[in-house]
Write a protein that holds these residues in place. Structure first.
Motif, short mmCIF file in Angstrom:
data_model
loop_
_atom_site.label_atom_id
_atom_site.label_comp_id
_atom_site.label_asym_id
_atom_site.label_seq_id
_atom_site.Cartn_x
_atom_site.Cartn_y
_atom_site.Cartn_z
N TYR A 53 -3.83 2.97 -9.66
CA TYR A 53 -2.44 2.60 -9.96
C TYR A 53 -1.70 3.73 -10.68
O TYR A 53 -1.32 3.60 -11.84
CB TYR A 53 -2.38 1.33 -10.81
N PRO A 54 -1.44 4.84 -10.00
CA PRO A 54 -0.67 5.90 -10.63
C PRO A 54 0.81 5.50 -10.74
O PRO A 54 1.29 4.65 -9.98
CB PRO A 54 -0.83 7.07 -9.66
N LYS A 55 1.50 6.10 -11.68
CA LYS A 55 2.91 5.81 -11.85
C LYS A 55 3.75 6.49 -10.76
O LYS A 55 4.71 5.92 -10.25
CB LYS A 55 3.35 6.27 -13.24
N ASP A 56 3.39 7.71 -10.42
CA ASP A 56 4.13 8.50 -9.45
C ASP A 56 3.18 9.00 -8.36
O ASP A 56 1.98 9.01 -8.54
CB ASP A 56 4.78 9.72 -10.12
N GLY A 57 3.76 9.44 -7.26
CA GLY A 57 2.97 10.01 -6.18
C GLY A 57 3.23 9.28 -4.88
O GLY A 57 4.04 8.34 -4.80
N VAL A 58 2.53 9.73 -3.85
CA VAL A 58 2.71 9.17 -2.52
C VAL A 58 1.35 9.04 -1.83
O VAL A 58 0.48 9.89 -1.99
CB VAL A 58 3.70 10.03 -1.70
N CYS A 64 -3.13 12.02 9.66
CA CYS A 64 -2.14 13.06 9.97
C CYS A 64 -1.35 13.56 8.76
O CYS A 64 -0.49 14.41 8.90
CB CYS A 64 -1.18 12.57 11.05
N ASP A 65 -1.61 13.02 7.59
CA ASP A 65 -0.98 13.45 6.34
C ASP A 65 0.50 13.06 6.22
O ASP A 65 1.21 13.54 5.36
CB ASP A 65 -1.15 14.96 6.13
N SER A 66 0.98 12.17 7.06
CA SER A 66 2.37 11.71 6.95
C SER A 66 2.52 10.76 5.76
O SER A 66 1.66 9.91 5.53
CB SER A 66 2.80 10.98 8.22
N PRO A 67 3.60 10.88 4.98
CA PRO A 67 3.83 9.96 3.86
C PRO A 67 4.03 8.53 4.35
O PRO A 67 4.77 8.29 5.31
CB PRO A 67 5.12 10.49 3.23
N LEU A 68 3.36 7.58 3.69
CA LEU A 68 3.43 6.17 4.08
C LEU A 68 3.97 5.26 2.98
O LEU A 68 4.81 4.40 3.25
CB LEU A 68 2.03 5.67 4.47
N TYR A 69 3.46 5.42 1.76
CA TYR A 69 3.81 4.52 0.66
C TYR A 69 4.03 5.31 -0.62
O TYR A 69 3.28 6.22 -0.93
CB TYR A 69 2.68 3.51 0.40
N LYS A 70 5.04 4.90 -1.40
CA LYS A 70 5.24 5.45 -2.74
C LYS A 70 4.31 4.70 -3.70
O LYS A 70 4.08 3.50 -3.56
CB LYS A 70 6.69 5.24 -3.19
N ALA A 71 3.81 5.42 -4.70
CA ALA A 71 2.95 4.79 -5.71
C ALA A 71 3.67 3.64 -6.40
O ALA A 71 3.04 2.65 -6.78
CB ALA A 71 2.50 5.83 -6.74
N SER A 72 4.97 3.73 -6.53
CA SER A 72 5.76 2.70 -7.22
C SER A 72 5.79 1.37 -6.45
O SER A 72 6.20 0.35 -7.00
CB SER A 72 7.18 3.19 -7.46
N THR A 73 5.33 1.34 -5.19
CA THR A 73 5.31 0.09 -4.42
C THR A 73 3.92 -0.54 -4.37
O THR A 73 3.74 -1.57 -3.74
CB THR A 73 5.83 0.31 -2.98
N LYS A 74 2.95 0.07 -5.05
CA LYS A 74 1.58 -0.45 -5.05
C LYS A 74 1.45 -1.49 -6.16
O LYS A 74 2.01 -1.35 -7.24
CB LYS A 74 0.58 0.69 -5.29
N PHE A 75 0.71 -2.57 -5.88
CA PHE A 75 0.51 -3.60 -6.89
C PHE A 75 -0.89 -4.19 -6.76
O PHE A 75 -1.55 -4.04 -5.74
CB PHE A 75 1.59 -4.69 -6.80
#
Length: 149
Positions: A53-58, A64-75
């Motif tokens: 559960y990091p505060k920031d990151g992706v 393929c290394d494509s961005p999928l989710y922001k850390a801020s949307t993890k719960f």
């Protein structure tokens, strides 16, 4: 989470970052190939990002290394897999999956077609979308640098 989706999906090579199965086998380890390319699932509670559960990151696609989710949307959903309430806009595709005799929504990487997991709606989690994106840890990587998005 689970096995094969019922809807026909495009061939891996037709995605922007797609490859043939033989190319994927050389890039991915056997467990990544089983989950990302064959729609497998990891055992609940075993993934490295389940309790991450990091505060920031992706979180990016392990294929393929494509961005999928922001850390801020993890719960913490308590389900045994990483849970997110929303993806980065345009990062994932949704497909009907009736492989277990009920309809579920499979989620895949829009860039490479890799299987991520499933979306569940209306479970009563206190989040802005009332969704739980239940994602295999094997399907994702984490980058503490938000610059990818």
């Amino acid at each position: 989470m689970g096995s094969t989706a019922s809807s026909q999906q495009a061939a891996p090579e037709s995605f922007p970052k797609g490859m043939s199965n033989s190319e994927w086998r050389t890039k991915l380890n056997p467990e990544q190939f089983r989950i990302l390319r064959e729609k497998g699932t990891e055992m609940a509670g075993t993934g490295k990002y389940n309790k991450h559960y990091p505060k920031d990151g992706v979180y990016t696609c392990a294929g393929c290394d494509s961005p999928l989710y922001k850390a801020s949307t993890k719960f913490d959903s308590g389900c045994g897999w990483p849970a997110f309430f929303d993806a980065i806009p345009g990062a994932i595709d949704r497909h009907s999956d009736i492989s277990w005799g009920m309809e579920r929504i499979e989620i895949t990487c829009k860039s490479c077609g890799g299987h991520l997991g499933h979306v569940f709606k209306g479970e009563g989690f206190n989040n802005p979308t009332n969704e739980r994106h239940c994602v295999n840890s094997v399907s994702i990587n984490f980058d503490k640098d938000d610059a990818k998005i």
